[in-house]
Write an enzyme that holds these catalytic residues in place. Structure first.
Site, PDB file in Angstrom:
ATOM      1  N   GLU A 168       0.534  -1.080  -0.148  1.00 38.34           N
ATOM      2  CA  GLU A 168       0.205  -0.089   0.056  1.00 38.34           C
ATOM      3  C   GLU A 168       0.758   0.990  -0.159  1.00 38.34           C
ATOM      4  OE1 GLU A 168      -3.386  -0.603   3.260  1.00 38.34           O
ATOM      5  OE2 GLU A 168      -3.461  -2.013   2.364  1.00 38.34           O
ATOM      6  N   GLU A 356      -5.448  -8.232   1.097  1.00 37.70           N
ATOM      7  CA  GLU A 356      -5.880  -8.350   2.802  1.00 37.70           C
ATOM      8  C   GLU A 356      -7.142  -7.948   2.565  1.00 37.70           C
ATOM      9  OE1 GLU A 356      -3.929  -5.078   4.291  1.00 37.70           O
ATOM     10  OE2 GLU A 356      -1.900  -5.500   4.363  1.00 37.70           O
TER      11      GLU A 356
HETATM   12  C1  BGC Z   1      -2.103  -2.646   6.426  1.00 36.46           C
HETATM   13  C2  BGC Z   1      -2.401  -3.032   7.326  1.00 36.46           C
HETATM   14  C3  BGC Z   1      -3.033  -2.498   8.441  1.00 36.46           C
HETATM   15  C4  BGC Z   1      -4.856  -3.189   7.544  1.00 36.46           C
HETATM   16  C5  BGC Z   1      -5.871  -2.786   8.811  1.00 36.46           C
HETATM   17  C6  BGC Z   1      -3.956  -2.131   5.647  1.00 36.46           C
HETATM   18  O1  BGC Z   1      -4.117  -0.932   5.131  1.00 36.46           O
HETATM   19  O2  BGC Z   1      -1.609  -3.016   5.242  1.00 36.46           O
HETATM   20  O3  BGC Z   1      -0.858  -3.153   8.323  1.00 36.46           O
HETATM   21  O4  BGC Z   1      -2.838  -3.397   9.689  1.00 36.46           O
HETATM   22  O5  BGC Z   1      -4.994  -2.289   6.705  1.00 36.46           O
HETATM   23  O6  BGC Z   1      -6.327  -1.501   9.160  1.00 36.46           O
END
Ligand code: BGC
Length: 468
Positions: A168, A356
C-alpha cells in the site's frame, strides 16, 4: 447463501496476511537495527495511549507455535513481511546473519508444514538509518531498496517464489509523509510527492530485480483500494469523488501500467514533474504477475471548498449512520466487488489477488472462547462478493484474510482487533476465534460433491452451521 470454496476453483489461493512490525516484537533483539516505526512510537501522543510494537505478538520468539496453529487451521498460504532493518540494520551495508537466520527458520518451517510463503518486501518499516538520510524523499532510496530486494531474493529465493514488492504505497506516503500520522511523521506536499515518485519507481525497480535473479518467480505488489462514491448526485460531489478516486485508487497502479500519474483528474499531481528524471516514465512501468488488492470499506466523498488541492472530503460512516467496524469504517462488503471490477477494466491488467481483507470488531473472551460472529459474517459476505466478481469474469486468483493474529494496528495501537486468533497481550496467550474456526472449516472442504451436507454440518466445530 451457500458459500463453498470449490466454487473458486482448485487453483484459487487461500491464505492469511501479517506484517513484521505489527507482530514480531523483539524490536532490538539479535542485532536488529531500528526502523522508522521503532522511533516513531516513542514520540509522545503519536500512537493511541503511547503503545508500541516493541513486543507486539512476540512472533519472533513464538513463530513455531503460531505456524503450528496456522497449520491446524488448514491455512495453506502465509503472506508475511521481512523487516528490512532486521537483516540490514543500517539499511545498506553489513548483513545481520541472525536476522537472515530468523527468516530462514520461518520459511523452512512454513514449507515443512505445507504452508506456502508469500513475502512482502516492504510493509512500512524503513530502516531508521535511511530515514536519517531522507528516507523515501531521497531518490537514493530506489538503490537502497533495490540492494535490499536483491539480498532477500539471493538468501530466500531458493525456497520463496512469491513476492510482493510494496504494501500500500499510497498509505505509507500519505500517512507517513503528508499527514505525519504514521512513521516517519513527516508532513507536506513536497515530501508526499517526492516519496510518491520514489515509491512508484521502487515498486517497478524492485520487481525487475526479483525477475532478473529469479526468472520463474511470481511477482506482484499491493494497493489499498476503496470503492469511491459521491455523497450526492450533484456535479460538485461527483468531481470531488473523481479526485479522491485518482488519489486513493489510481496513483500507483496507473504509472505501473505505463499510463503515467492520473494528473487529468488530480491537477496537483502535475507538481510531481519536479521529481521526474529522464527515462523515469519508462522505468515506472512493469508487467507484474499479479496485482494485490487490499480492501476494507468504501469511501463516500463530498465537495469541500476549503480542503487544499483536493476540494474534497470523506463523509464519515458515523455521519452517514451506517454500520461500522472498530476502525469506524463502514461495513460494506460490496466494495470489494466494485474495486475488482474497476481494476480488471484496465487494459493489460494482470490477474488480481485479494492480499488483504478483514474487519476489526470489539472481541470478548468468555469461557476461553471468542464468538466474533460479526467478523465471520463480514468475511463470508466479502468472500461472496469476490466470487460474484469472479463469476462475472474478473481474473481474481486468491484471497488472504487480514489478519492471522490480533496485532499492533499502527497509530491505533492494540485496541482494534483484526485477527482470526485472539491475542492476550499480557500473557501472549492465543485463542482461536469462531471466525478462525469458520475459516478453517471453509478451507478444509476438498470437494462438496463428495461430502454430503449433513456430514459437513456434523463435523463443524462449535455447533456452527457448516458452510453456509
Ligand atoms: C495495512 C495493514 C493494516 C490494515 C488494517 C492495511 O492498510 O496493510 O498493515 O493493519 O490495513 O488497517
Amino acid at each position: 447463501m451457500l458459500l463453498n470454496k470449490d466454487a473458486f476453483g482448485e487453483d484459487f489461493i487461500w491464505g492469511v496476511s501479517t506484517a513484521a512490525y505489527q507482530i514480531e516484537g523483539a524490536h532490538n533483539h539479535d542485532s536488529k537495527g531500528l526502523s522508522i516505526w521503532d522511533v516513531f512510537v516513542k514520540r509522545k501522543n503519536k500512537i493511541f495511549q503511547n503503545q508500541h510494537g516493541d513486543i507486539a505478538c512476540d512472533f519472533y520468539n513464538r513463530y513455531v507455535d503460531d505456524l503450528y496453529l496456522m497449520h491446524s487451521l488448514n491455512i495453506p498460504n502465509y503472506r508475511f513481511s521481512i523487516s528490512w532493518s532486521r537483516i540490514l540494520p543500517n539499511g545498506t551495508g553489513e548483513i545481520n546473519q541472525k536476522g537472515i537466520d530468523f527468516y530462514n527458520r520461518l520459511i523452512d518451517l512454513s514449507l515443512e508444514l505445507g504452508i506456502t510463503p508469500w513475502v512482502t518486501l516492504y510493509h512500512w518499516d524503513l530502516p531508521h538509518a535511511l530515514e536519517s538520510k531522507g528516507g523515501w524523499v531521497n531518490r537514493d532510496v530506489k538503490e537502497w531498496f533495490g540492494n535490499y530486494v536483491s539480498m532477500c531474493v539471493q538468501h530466500f529465493g531458493d525456497r520463496v517464489k512469491n513476492w510482493m514488492v510494496l504494501n500500500e504505497p499510497v498509505v505509507f506516503t500519505g500517512a507517513g509523509y503528508f499527514f505525519g500520522v504514521h512513521a516517519p511523521g513527516r508532513k507536506g506536499l513536497g515530501n508526499f510527492l517526492a516519496a510518491t515518485h520514489h515509491a512508484a519507481l521502487s515498486q517497478a525497480y524492485g520487481a525487475r530485480i526479483i525477475k532478473s535473479i529469479q526468472s520463474d518467480s511470481c511477482v506482484g505488489t499491493t494497493f489499498s483500494c476503496s470503492h469511491v462514491e459521491p455523497f450526492r448526485a450533484i456535479e460538485k460531489d461527483m468531481l470531488a469523488a473523481r479526485k479522491a478516486d485518482a488519489l486513493l485508487n489510481r496513483l500507483f497502479i496507473e504509472p505501473l501500467l505505463g499510463m503515467g500519474y492520473p494528473t487529468q483528474d488530480l491537477k496537483i499531481l502535475n507538481r510531481i514533474e519536479k521529481y521526474i528524471q529522464q527515462d523515469d516514465e519508462r522505468d515506472l512501468k512493469f508487467d507484474m504477475d499479479f496485482i494485490g488488492i487490499q480492501n476494507y470499506t468504501r469511501e463516500v466523498i463530498r465537495y469541500a471548498p476549503f480542503v487544499p488541492w483536493l476540494q474534497a472530503k470523506i463523509v464519515s460512516a458515523k455521519k452517514r449512520k451506517v454500520e461500522v467496524t472498530a476502525m469506524n469504517w463502514e461495513v460494506y462488503p460490496a466494495s470489494i466487488y466494485h474495486v475488482l471490477k474497476k481494476f480488471s477494466a484496465y487494459e493489460n491488467m494482470p490477474p488480481l489477488m485479494i492480499t488483504e481483507n478483514g474487519a476489526a470488531f470489539q472481541d470478548e473472551v468468555r469461557d476461553q472462547q471468542v464468538n466474533d460472529s460479526k467478523r465471520k459474517t463480514y468475511l463470508k459476505d466479502t468472500i461472496a462478493q469476490v466470487l460474484r466478481a469472479k463469476q462475472e469474469g474478473v481474473k481474481v486468483n486468491g484471497y488472504f484474510v487480514w489478519t492471522f493474529l490480533d496485532n499492533f494496528e499502527w497509530a491505533e495501537g492494540y485496541h482494534p482487533r483484526f485477527g482470526l486468533v485472539y491475542v492476550d497481550f499480557t500473557t501472549q496467550k492465543r485463542i482461536v476465534k469462531s471466525s478462525g474456526y469458520w475459516y478453517a472449516d471453509f478451507l478444509s472442504v476438498r470437494s462438496s460433491k463428495h461430502i454430503p451436507r449433513h456430514l459437513v454440518e456434523q463435523i463443524s466445530p462449535n455447533g456452527e452451521e457448516g458452510l453456509s
